[in-house]
Design a protein around this motif. Structure first.
Motif, PDB file in Angstrom:
ATOM      1  N   ARG A  34      99.036   6.601  45.733  1.00 37.86           N
ATOM      2  CA  ARG A  34      99.545   7.768  46.462  1.00 37.86           C
ATOM      3  C   ARG A  34      98.413   8.509  47.170  1.00 37.86           C
ATOM      4  NH1 ARG A  34     103.981  10.090  48.851  1.00 37.86           N
ATOM      5  NH2 ARG A  34     104.040  12.337  48.501  1.00 37.86           N
ATOM      6  N   SER A  35      97.274   8.652  46.483  1.00 42.80           N
ATOM      7  CA  SER A  35      96.129   9.342  47.087  1.00 42.80           C
ATOM      8  C   SER A  35      95.621   8.582  48.310  1.00 42.80           C
ATOM      9  CB  SER A  35      95.009   9.479  46.044  1.00 42.80           C
ATOM     10  OG  SER A  35      93.876  10.095  46.609  1.00 42.80           O
ATOM     11  N   ARG A  36      95.611   7.263  48.238  1.00 43.42           N
ATOM     12  CA  ARG A  36      95.168   6.458  49.375  1.00 43.42           C
ATOM     13  C   ARG A  36      96.108   6.634  50.573  1.00 43.42           C
ATOM     14  NH1 ARG A  36      91.864   2.053  50.099  1.00 43.42           N
ATOM     15  NH2 ARG A  36      92.459   0.579  51.737  1.00 43.42           N
ATOM     16  N   ALA A  37      97.421   6.683  50.274  1.00 46.21           N
ATOM     17  CA  ALA A  37      98.384   6.891  51.354  1.00 46.21           C
ATOM     18  C   ALA A  37      98.214   8.274  51.973  1.00 46.21           C
ATOM     19  CB  ALA A  37      99.798   6.703  50.815  1.00 46.21           C
ATOM     20  N   GLU A  38      97.984   9.290  51.125  1.00 50.96           N
ATOM     21  CA  GLU A  38      97.815  10.651  51.639  1.00 50.96           C
ATOM     22  C   GLU A  38      96.561  10.764  52.504  1.00 50.96           C
ATOM     23  OE1 GLU A  38      97.772  13.026  48.143  1.00 50.96           O
ATOM     24  OE2 GLU A  38      99.957  12.965  47.859  1.00 50.96           O
ATOM     25  N   SER A  39      95.489  10.050  52.108  1.00 55.74           N
ATOM     26  CA  SER A  39      94.250  10.123  52.887  1.00 55.74           C
ATOM     27  C   SER A  39      94.416   9.516  54.277  1.00 55.74           C
ATOM     28  CB  SER A  39      93.120   9.409  52.134  1.00 55.74           C
ATOM     29  OG  SER A  39      93.395   8.018  52.042  1.00 55.74           O
ATOM     30  N   ARG A  40      95.392   8.614  54.427  1.00 58.13           N
ATOM     31  CA  ARG A  40      95.656   8.003  55.728  1.00 58.13           C
ATOM     32  C   ARG A  40      96.636   8.828  56.566  1.00 58.13           C
ATOM     33  NH1 ARG A  40      96.283   1.514  54.379  1.00 58.13           N
ATOM     34  NH2 ARG A  40      94.107   1.173  53.729  1.00 58.13           N
ATOM     35  N   GLY A  41      97.119   9.920  55.982  1.00 61.63           N
ATOM     36  CA  GLY A  41      97.982  10.813  56.735  1.00 61.63           C
ATOM     37  C   GLY A  41      99.395  10.309  56.924  1.00 61.63           C
ATOM     38  N   ARG A  42      99.843   9.385  56.128  1.00 60.32           N
ATOM     39  CA  ARG A  42     101.218   8.911  56.249  1.00 60.32           C
ATOM     40  C   ARG A  42     101.760   8.593  54.856  1.00 60.32           C
ATOM     41  NH1 ARG A  42     101.582   3.397  55.728  1.00 60.32           N
ATOM     42  NH2 ARG A  42      99.606   2.257  55.688  1.00 60.32           N
ATOM     43  N   THR A  43     103.061   8.623  54.743  1.00 60.18           N
ATOM     44  CA  THR A  43     103.703   8.356  53.455  1.00 60.18           C
ATOM     45  C   THR A  43     104.583   7.123  53.588  1.00 60.18           C
ATOM     46  OG1 THR A  43     103.733  10.725  52.960  1.00 60.18           O
ATOM     47  CG2 THR A  43     105.169   9.299  51.648  1.00 60.18           C
ATOM     48  N   PRO A  44     104.167   5.992  53.031  1.00 60.28           N
ATOM     49  CA  PRO A  44     105.013   4.800  53.107  1.00 60.28           C
ATOM     50  C   PRO A  44     106.317   4.993  52.345  1.00 60.28           C
ATOM     51  CG  PRO A  44     103.174   4.465  51.601  1.00 60.28           C
ATOM     52  CD  PRO A  44     102.938   5.771  52.272  1.00 60.28           C
ATOM     53  N   ARG A  45     107.293   4.144  52.634  1.00 64.77           N
ATOM     54  CA  ARG A  45     108.623   4.316  52.043  1.00 64.77           C
ATOM     55  C   ARG A  45     108.574   4.290  50.527  1.00 64.77           C
ATOM     56  NH1 ARG A  45     113.669   0.854  54.154  1.00 64.77           N
ATOM     57  NH2 ARG A  45     113.364   2.342  55.853  1.00 64.77           N
ATOM     58  N   TRP A  46     107.739   3.386  49.951  1.00 62.93           N
ATOM     59  CA  TRP A  46     107.717   3.268  48.494  1.00 62.93           C
ATOM     60  C   TRP A  46     107.203   4.530  47.823  1.00 62.93           C
ATOM     61  CZ3 TRP A  46     103.078   4.176  46.272  1.00 62.93           C
ATOM     62  CH2 TRP A  46     101.939   3.972  47.054  1.00 62.93           C
ATOM     63  N   LEU A 104      87.900  11.236  30.164  1.00 61.61           N
ATOM     64  CA  LEU A 104      88.327  12.615  29.929  1.00 61.61           C
ATOM     65  C   LEU A 104      87.209  13.597  30.238  1.00 61.61           C
ATOM     66  CD1 LEU A 104      90.378  12.140  26.624  1.00 61.61           C
ATOM     67  CD2 LEU A 104      91.250  12.538  28.931  1.00 61.61           C
ATOM     68  N   HIS A 105      85.969  13.216  29.917  1.00 61.14           N
ATOM     69  CA  HIS A 105      84.842  14.091  30.236  1.00 61.14           C
ATOM     70  C   HIS A 105      84.632  14.174  31.749  1.00 61.14           C
ATOM     71  CE1 HIS A 105      80.972  16.078  29.874  1.00 61.14           C
ATOM     72  NE2 HIS A 105      80.455  15.164  30.691  1.00 61.14           N
ATOM     73  N   ALA A 106      84.789  13.028  32.433  1.00 63.17           N
ATOM     74  CA  ALA A 106      84.569  13.004  33.883  1.00 63.17           C
ATOM     75  C   ALA A 106      85.583  13.869  34.613  1.00 63.17           C
ATOM     76  CB  ALA A 106      84.643  11.562  34.393  1.00 63.17           C
ATOM     77  N   ARG A 107      86.807  13.967  34.051  1.00 65.28           N
ATOM     78  CA  ARG A 107      87.830  14.780  34.735  1.00 65.28           C
ATOM     79  C   ARG A 107      87.394  16.234  34.868  1.00 65.28           C
ATOM     80  NH1 ARG A 107      92.355  17.945  34.052  1.00 65.28           N
ATOM     81  NH2 ARG A 107      94.083  17.467  35.485  1.00 65.28           N
ATOM     82  N   ALA A 108      86.555  16.693  33.931  1.00 63.52           N
ATOM     83  CA  ALA A 108      86.088  18.078  33.988  1.00 63.52           C
ATOM     84  C   ALA A 108      84.821  18.218  34.802  1.00 63.52           C
ATOM     85  CB  ALA A 108      85.848  18.595  32.565  1.00 63.52           C
ATOM     86  N   THR A 109      84.352  17.114  35.374  1.00 62.57           N
ATOM     87  CA  THR A 109      83.099  17.136  36.133  1.00 62.57           C
ATOM     88  C   THR A 109      83.395  17.061  37.624  1.00 62.57           C
ATOM     89  OG1 THR A 109      82.002  15.985  34.317  1.00 62.57           O
ATOM     90  CG2 THR A 109      80.871  16.001  36.447  1.00 62.57           C
ATOM     91  N   ALA A 110      82.773  17.937  38.396  1.00 61.15           N
ATOM     92  CA  ALA A 110      82.989  17.954  39.839  1.00 61.15           C
ATOM     93  C   ALA A 110      82.597  16.603  40.439  1.00 61.15           C
ATOM     94  CB  ALA A 110      82.165  19.063  40.480  1.00 61.15           C
ATOM     95  N   GLY A 111      83.454  16.095  41.305  1.00 62.21           N
ATOM     96  CA  GLY A 111      83.188  14.824  41.971  1.00 62.21           C
ATOM     97  C   GLY A 111      83.725  13.618  41.247  1.00 62.21           C
ATOM     98  N   TRP A 112      84.104  13.772  39.981  1.00 58.71           N
ATOM     99  CA  TRP A 112      84.616  12.643  39.208  1.00 58.71           C
ATOM    100  C   TRP A 112      86.107  12.773  38.942  1.00 58.71           C
ATOM    101  CZ3 TRP A 112      82.426   8.119  37.352  1.00 58.71           C
ATOM    102  CH2 TRP A 112      81.071   7.965  37.629  1.00 58.71           C
ATOM    103  N   ARG A 113      86.657  13.960  39.176  1.00 56.83           N
ATOM    104  CA  ARG A 113      88.076  14.162  38.926  1.00 56.83           C
ATOM    105  C   ARG A 113      88.897  13.366  39.946  1.00 56.83           C
ATOM    106  NH1 ARG A 113      90.947  19.961  37.789  1.00 56.83           N
ATOM    107  NH2 ARG A 113      93.071  19.187  37.505  1.00 56.83           N
ATOM    108  N   GLY A 114      89.920  12.716  39.498  1.00 55.85           N
ATOM    109  CA  GLY A 114      90.740  11.910  40.402  1.00 55.85           C
ATOM    110  C   GLY A 114      90.348  10.450  40.319  1.00 55.85           C
ATOM    111  N   ARG A 115      89.802   9.918  41.405  1.00 56.36           N
ATOM    112  CA  ARG A 115      89.503   8.491  41.458  1.00 56.36           C
ATOM    113  C   ARG A 115      88.439   8.089  40.434  1.00 56.36           C
ATOM    114  NH1 ARG A 115      90.201   4.207  44.655  1.00 56.36           N
ATOM    115  NH2 ARG A 115      88.565   2.637  44.701  1.00 56.36           N
ATOM    116  N   GLY A 116      87.365   8.900  40.288  1.00 46.20           N
ATOM    117  CA  GLY A 116      86.280   8.545  39.369  1.00 46.20           C
ATOM    118  C   GLY A 116      86.760   8.442  37.934  1.00 46.20           C
TER     119      GLY A 116
END
Length: 302
Positions: A182-194, A258-270
């Motif tokens: 979903r994040s990859r689709a959002e970064s491309r500025g479009r929302t595929p049907r799925w 879980l630790h990375a989620r609280a670290t700037a730059g690692w939340r999300g994809r990292g």
């Protein structure tokens, strides 16, 4: 497995046709005029809100119903295996596999009840099918009595916690995969049907985090219970047996996620990548270590 397969098809169809369709606007009633003190006041009716109707709603509901039916049949299979063996059905790889997949199926249904993101079933159910197919074709063994090392009440404590954690980690991995897509689709500025029926990537990330927050302490308890059991069975708490080593590697990956989620730059994809590495380590520990590596846990092999 056939019912799980039908459920998987329904999940896929919902993703494929799950476009939100807005019906034609409802007719607006004619204005109503009313007399008040010799003057006329026109009362305008507010517009009638018409909810959007997901096109794949019927497929999604059918998929969930089939998953519930498959879970019931699956549970009956695990129970009858235990009755046939005259013990808890956790004595070999086949029994571990059908129990762990049952736990994952149950956690999936709880997740669907809480978050109502049916697309997660399109990720979890195929994994369940693959593992069950491996169990019945490669790992199957006849029911036998437990080896002395497994004849302990710690079997119930350790394996129950481990299977619950595996179910939670499976759900977390599914949400992580959806969040990344979903994040990859959002970064491309479009929302595929799925992706139309999916929540935003931030919401999916929070769902994955909650699943991991549930599973991680349960898995930690399972590792600690296993160490106590090892002391009773073999006279030491920890010996870096292959099973113990990969349990530690799995624990480190999830702790880092879980630790990375609280670290700037690692939340999300990292943090998501670390969590998926943890899930890969969990699967290798469950199957690969028992099949390809010799150790004290080899009694649980094929």
């Amino acid at each position: 497995m056939a019912v799980y397969a039908l459920a998987m098809v329904c999940y896929f169809v919902e993703l494929a046709v799950g476009e939100v369709v807005v019906p034609a606007a409802a007719p607006v009633p004619a204005p109503v005029a009313a007399a008040s003190g010799g003057s006329t006041i026109t009362l305008a009716e507010p517009p009638v809100a018409v909810p959007a109707v997901p096109r794949g709603e019927r497929w999604g509901r059918t998929a969930v119903s089939l998953t519930v039916l498959a879970f019931v049949l699956h549970a009956a299979g695990v129970v009858t295996r235990g009755l046939a063996a005259g013990r808890a059905p956790w004595g070999n790889m086949y029994e571990f596999a059908i129990t762990a997949t049952l736990a994952a199926s149950g956690v999936l249904l709880l997740g669907l009840r809480s978050w109502r993101v049916r697309a997660v079933g399109a990720v979890v159910v195929p994994v369940l099918l693959l593992l069950l197919g491996l169990a019945v074709t490669v790992l199957y063994t006849d029911a036998e009595q437990l080896v002395p090392a497994l004849q302990s009440y710690w079997l119930w404590i350790h394996v129950t916690a481990a299977t619950l954690a595996a179910g939670g980690f499976t759900l977390g991995a599914a949400f992580t995969v959806l969040q990344m897509a979903r994040s990859r689709a959002e970064s491309r500025g479009r929302t595929p049907r799925w992706a139309v029926s999916l929540p935003a990537s931030e919401q999916l990330e929070r769902m994955a985090y909650r699943a991991h927050v549930f599973a991680f302490p349960v898995f930690t308890f399972a590792v600690m219970a296993g160490a106590i059991w090892a002391e009773n069975a073999w006279g030491r708490y920890w010996g870096w047996d292959p099973k113990e080593t990969w349990s530690f590697i799995t624990w480190v990956f999830y702790a880092a996620a879980l630790h990375a989620r609280a670290t700037a730059g690692w939340r999300g994809r990292g943090s998501g990548v670390l969590a998926l590495l943890g899930f890969a380590a969990l699967m290798f520990n469950l199957f690969g270590v028992n099949i390809w590596i010799t150790g004290l846990h080899s009694y649980a092999g094929v």
